[in-house]
Design a protein around this motif. Structure first.
Motif, PDB file in Angstrom:
ATOM      1  N   LEU A  82       0.131  -3.271   7.221  1.00 21.69           N
ATOM      2  CA  LEU A  82      -0.680  -3.251   6.009  1.00 21.69           C
ATOM      3  C   LEU A  82      -0.265  -2.123   5.069  1.00 21.69           C
ATOM      4  CD1 LEU A  82      -3.061  -4.226   4.303  1.00 21.69           C
ATOM      5  CD2 LEU A  82      -4.560  -2.768   5.694  1.00 21.69           C
ATOM      6  N   ARG A  83      -0.128  -0.894   5.615  1.00 22.78           N
ATOM      7  CA  ARG A  83       0.183   0.231   4.737  1.00 22.78           C
ATOM      8  C   ARG A  83       1.556   0.084   4.089  1.00 22.78           C
ATOM      9  NH1 ARG A  83       0.447   2.583   9.899  1.00 22.78           N
ATOM     10  NH2 ARG A  83       2.484   3.420  10.505  1.00 22.78           N
ATOM     11  N   SER A  84       2.532  -0.465   4.833  1.00 20.12           N
ATOM     12  CA  SER A  84       3.864  -0.617   4.240  1.00 20.12           C
ATOM     13  C   SER A  84       3.868  -1.730   3.198  1.00 20.12           C
ATOM     14  CB  SER A  84       4.913  -0.887   5.319  1.00 20.12           C
ATOM     15  OG  SER A  84       4.608  -2.053   6.053  1.00 20.12           O
ATOM     16  N   GLY A  85       3.043  -2.766   3.417  1.00 18.55           N
ATOM     17  CA  GLY A  85       2.921  -3.807   2.411  1.00 18.55           C
ATOM     18  C   GLY A  85       2.312  -3.267   1.133  1.00 18.55           C
ATOM     19  N   ILE A  86       1.285  -2.439   1.274  1.00 20.66           N
ATOM     20  CA  ILE A  86       0.654  -1.819   0.100  1.00 20.66           C
ATOM     21  C   ILE A  86       1.644  -0.919  -0.628  1.00 20.66           C
ATOM     22  CG2 ILE A  86      -1.125  -0.186  -0.638  1.00 20.66           C
ATOM     23  CD1 ILE A  86      -2.901  -1.323   1.595  1.00 20.66           C
ATOM     24  N   ILE A  87       2.428  -0.154   0.141  1.00 23.56           N
ATOM     25  CA  ILE A  87       3.435   0.721  -0.469  1.00 23.56           C
ATOM     26  C   ILE A  87       4.424  -0.108  -1.279  1.00 23.56           C
ATOM     27  CG2 ILE A  87       5.407   2.223   0.038  1.00 23.56           C
ATOM     28  CD1 ILE A  87       3.762   3.284   2.438  1.00 23.56           C
ATOM     29  N   SER A  88       4.839  -1.235  -0.729  1.00 22.53           N
ATOM     30  CA  SER A  88       5.766  -2.119  -1.448  1.00 22.53           C
ATOM     31  C   SER A  88       5.162  -2.558  -2.779  1.00 22.53           C
ATOM     32  CB  SER A  88       6.107  -3.343  -0.594  1.00 22.53           C
ATOM     33  OG  SER A  88       6.702  -2.974   0.623  1.00 22.53           O
ATOM     34  N   ARG A  89       3.880  -2.932  -2.753  1.00 22.55           N
ATOM     35  CA  ARG A  89       3.214  -3.360  -3.983  1.00 22.55           C
ATOM     36  C   ARG A  89       3.078  -2.213  -4.967  1.00 22.55           C
ATOM     37  NH1 ARG A  89       2.202  -4.628  -8.079  1.00 22.55           N
ATOM     38  NH2 ARG A  89       0.711  -6.143  -8.941  1.00 22.55           N
ATOM     39  N   LEU A  90       2.732  -1.027  -4.481  1.00 27.43           N
ATOM     40  CA  LEU A  90       2.571   0.134  -5.357  1.00 27.43           C
ATOM     41  C   LEU A  90       3.881   0.549  -6.019  1.00 27.43           C
ATOM     42  CD1 LEU A  90       0.190   2.372  -3.207  1.00 27.43           C
ATOM     43  CD2 LEU A  90      -0.375   1.252  -5.374  1.00 27.43           C
ATOM     44  N   SER A  91       5.006   0.153  -5.424  1.00 24.07           N
ATOM     45  CA  SER A  91       6.307   0.527  -5.993  1.00 24.07           C
ATOM     46  C   SER A  91       6.566  -0.141  -7.339  1.00 24.07           C
ATOM     47  CB  SER A  91       7.423   0.142  -5.026  1.00 24.07           C
ATOM     48  OG  SER A  91       7.624  -1.270  -5.014  1.00 24.07           O
ATOM     49  N   LYS A  92       5.849  -1.229  -7.612  1.00 24.16           N
ATOM     50  CA  LYS A  92       6.002  -2.005  -8.844  1.00 24.16           C
ATOM     51  C   LYS A  92       7.348  -2.738  -8.925  1.00 24.16           C
ATOM     52  CE  LYS A  92       2.859   0.798 -11.667  1.00 24.16           C
ATOM     53  NZ  LYS A  92       2.696   1.577 -12.928  1.00 24.16           N
ATOM     54  N   ALA A  93       8.031  -2.838  -7.792  1.00 23.58           N
ATOM     55  CA  ALA A  93       9.289  -3.587  -7.786  1.00 23.58           C
ATOM     56  C   ALA A  93       8.989  -5.063  -8.044  1.00 23.58           C
ATOM     57  CB  ALA A  93       9.993  -3.431  -6.441  1.00 23.58           C
ATOM     58  N   PRO A  94       9.726  -5.721  -8.946  1.00 19.59           N
ATOM     59  CA  PRO A  94       9.474  -7.142  -9.220  1.00 19.59           C
ATOM     60  C   PRO A  94       9.797  -8.044  -8.029  1.00 19.59           C
ATOM     61  CG  PRO A  94      11.463  -6.401 -10.344  1.00 19.59           C
ATOM     62  CD  PRO A  94      10.804  -5.180  -9.799  1.00 19.59           C
ATOM     63  N   ARG A  95      10.754  -7.623  -7.192  1.00 18.15           N
ATOM     64  CA  ARG A  95      11.070  -8.349  -5.964  1.00 18.15           C
ATOM     65  C   ARG A  95      10.609  -7.498  -4.787  1.00 18.15           C
ATOM     66  NH1 ARG A  95      17.133  -9.818  -5.168  1.00 18.15           N
ATOM     67  NH2 ARG A  95      16.196 -10.973  -3.411  1.00 18.15           N
ATOM     68  N   ARG A  96       9.792  -8.090  -3.927  1.00 17.03           N
ATOM     69  CA  ARG A  96       9.300  -7.373  -2.750  1.00 17.03           C
ATOM     70  C   ARG A  96       9.476  -8.294  -1.548  1.00 17.03           C
ATOM     71  NH1 ARG A  96       5.616  -7.036  -6.668  1.00 17.03           N
ATOM     72  NH2 ARG A  96       4.144  -8.429  -5.593  1.00 17.03           N
ATOM     73  N   ALA A  97      10.375  -7.908  -0.664  1.00 21.43           N
ATOM     74  CA  ALA A  97      10.751  -8.777   0.454  1.00 21.43           C
ATOM     75  C   ALA A  97      10.285  -8.199   1.779  1.00 21.43           C
ATOM     76  CB  ALA A  97      12.268  -8.972   0.473  1.00 21.43           C
ATOM     77  N   GLY A  98       9.987  -9.087   2.712  1.00 20.81           N
ATOM     78  CA  GLY A  98       9.576  -8.660   4.043  1.00 20.81           C
ATOM     79  C   GLY A  98       9.555  -9.829   5.003  1.00 20.81           C
ATOM     80  N   PHE A  99       9.127  -9.561   6.225  1.00 22.95           N
ATOM     81  CA  PHE A  99       9.082 -10.590   7.260  1.00 22.95           C
ATOM     82  C   PHE A  99       7.905 -11.546   7.019  1.00 22.95           C
ATOM     83  CE2 PHE A  99      11.103  -6.926   9.404  1.00 22.95           C
ATOM     84  CZ  PHE A  99      12.310  -7.520   9.751  1.00 22.95           C
ATOM     85  N   LYS A 100       8.163 -12.829   7.168  1.00 20.31           N
ATOM     86  CA  LYS A 100       7.132 -13.842   6.940  1.00 20.31           C
ATOM     87  C   LYS A 100       5.944 -13.659   7.866  1.00 20.31           C
ATOM     88  CE  LYS A 100       6.549 -18.878   6.634  1.00 20.31           C
ATOM     89  NZ  LYS A 100       7.247 -20.189   6.755  1.00 20.31           N
ATOM     90  N   HIS A 101       6.220 -13.208   9.077  1.00 18.93           N
ATOM     91  CA  HIS A 101       5.151 -13.053  10.061  1.00 18.93           C
ATOM     92  C   HIS A 101       4.775 -11.581  10.255  1.00 18.93           C
ATOM     93  CE1 HIS A 101       5.441 -17.284  10.974  1.00 18.93           C
ATOM     94  NE2 HIS A 101       6.746 -17.157  11.170  1.00 18.93           N
ATOM     95  N   ALA A 102       4.854 -10.804   9.174  1.00 17.50           N
ATOM     96  CA  ALA A 102       4.459  -9.394   9.227  1.00 17.50           C
ATOM     97  C   ALA A 102       2.993  -9.281   9.620  1.00 17.50           C
ATOM     98  CB  ALA A 102       4.706  -8.730   7.873  1.00 17.50           C
TER      99      ALA A 102
END
Length: 343
Positions: free
Chosen positions: A91-111
């Motif tokens: 959860l925290r790393s997903g939030i960090i990804s969103r806070l980065s404001k990067a237009p592309r945010r990639a990760g594992f489907k089953h995170a």
């Protein structure tokens, strides 16, 4: 291209991401600018990974401080990113990804913990890929398709730490090959008994005259290192637990010939260096988080406990259960073979 790598913890997990970061660089025609978000307590370890341009420290132990969080977000957003890759999948790393404001945010489907909700791109890992390193590489190949081959990237150990390590190793007893010993880990269940380590070390010293041996560990493991040292009769290990920073630890491992270890963070540093590991596994599964490297380099000693792997932080049966059925002499045989082959 400006890329944000999100992998805050833990020590072994950060090391597991080095090959993926190396692959990112080799997958793009022009060298990308890479920023890494990592727990503040682990920031030093990213210095070993070549090609990291900037490090953003996540205040893992100051989450209750609004000021610390504001400063973190400010630092995170100090530069724009084209792509954020979340290798943590929490959860925290997903939030960090969103806070980065990067237009592309990639990760594992089953995170886990719903982290995938914050991604714009979600990728599955083939079922036959199980090790953490291989999973990270698979994610990169899907985000940034490339024919670049897998490799073990060289670690960037500073010359000052290499010199410090050399000086420490000159003080070891003996003149023969150097054996490092990781007798502890953060999970009590991963730790095979000190008496077992002592028996293995004495058998190694008996068979390998002049064997040099040093003990590694965190400051809170120094006392157990002294207990282990006192238990040995033939071997004369030097207790360096708690005496070195992480970069010097890496330099010490680089200048050793083999590592006897529990499943631990330093084991993954050794594997990243190409140092042969004889790794004792019981509570965890080496197919998921064992020492990663070319076939035949490392040797896993599997616990014969019927509950293995239990994935419990505290042994569900009784301490010392993992080593039952193993003769220390058999483990010593494997270590001597590694020492002689890689001396």
């Amino acid at each position: 291209m400006r890329i944000l790598v999100v992998k805050p913890s833990s020590l072994g997990d950060v090391i597991h991401t080095f090959p993926a970061v190396d692959l990112i660089r080799r997958s793009l025609p022009e060298a990308p600018r890479i920023t890494w978000v990592v727990n503040d307590k682990l920031a030093a370890i990213t210095a070993l990974c070549p090609g990291i341009d900037r490090v953003v420290k996540f205040p893992r132990h100051q989450l209750a401080s609004a000021r610390a969080l504001r400063n973190f977000v400010k630092d995170l957003q100090a530069e724009p990113y084209d792509l954020a890759i979340d290798f943590q999948g929490l959860l925290r790393s997903g939030i960090i990804s969103r806070l980065s404001k990067a237009p592309r945010r990639a990760g594992f489907k089953h995170a886990r913990e719903g982290a995938w909700l914050f991604y714009t791109e979600k990728y599955s890992v083939p079922a036959d890929i199980r090790h953490a390193v291989a999973k990270n590489l698979s994610l990169v190949r899907q985000v940034l398709p490339s024919d670049a081959p897998e490799r073990r990237p060289p670690l960037a150990i500073p010359s000052a730490q290499r010199a410090e390590a050399s000086a420490l190793l000159t003080k070891l007893h003996g003149t023969g090959p150097i054996l490092a010993v990781g007798f502890s880990s953060r999970w009590p269940s991963k730790n095979w008994p000190l008496a077992f380590f002592a028996a293995v070390l004495d058998e190694c010293a008996r068979r390998q005259p002049g064997l040099r041996c040093w003990l590694l560990g965190a400051p809170n493991e120094q006392a157990d290192g002294e207990k282990l040292r006192a238990m040995t009769i033939i071997c004369q290990p030097t207790n360096l637990a708690g005496s070195t920073a992480v970069l010097t630890l890496a330099a010490l491992l680089e200048q050793s010939q083999a590592l006897l270890t529990n499943d631990s963070g330093p084991m993954h540093i050794a594997a990243a260096l190409g140092l042969p590991c004889v790794a004792l596994f019981g509570a965890t599964d080496p197919t998921l988080t064992g020492p990663y490297g070319e076939e035949g380099l490392h040797q896993i000693i599997h616990s014969q406990c019927p509950n293995s792997p239990c994935f419990q932080r505290v042994c569900p049966t009784s301490p010392g259960e993992c080593c039952k059925g193993w003769d220390p002499a058999a483990v010593a045989d494997t270590i001597i073979t590694k020492l002689q082959r890689h001396t």
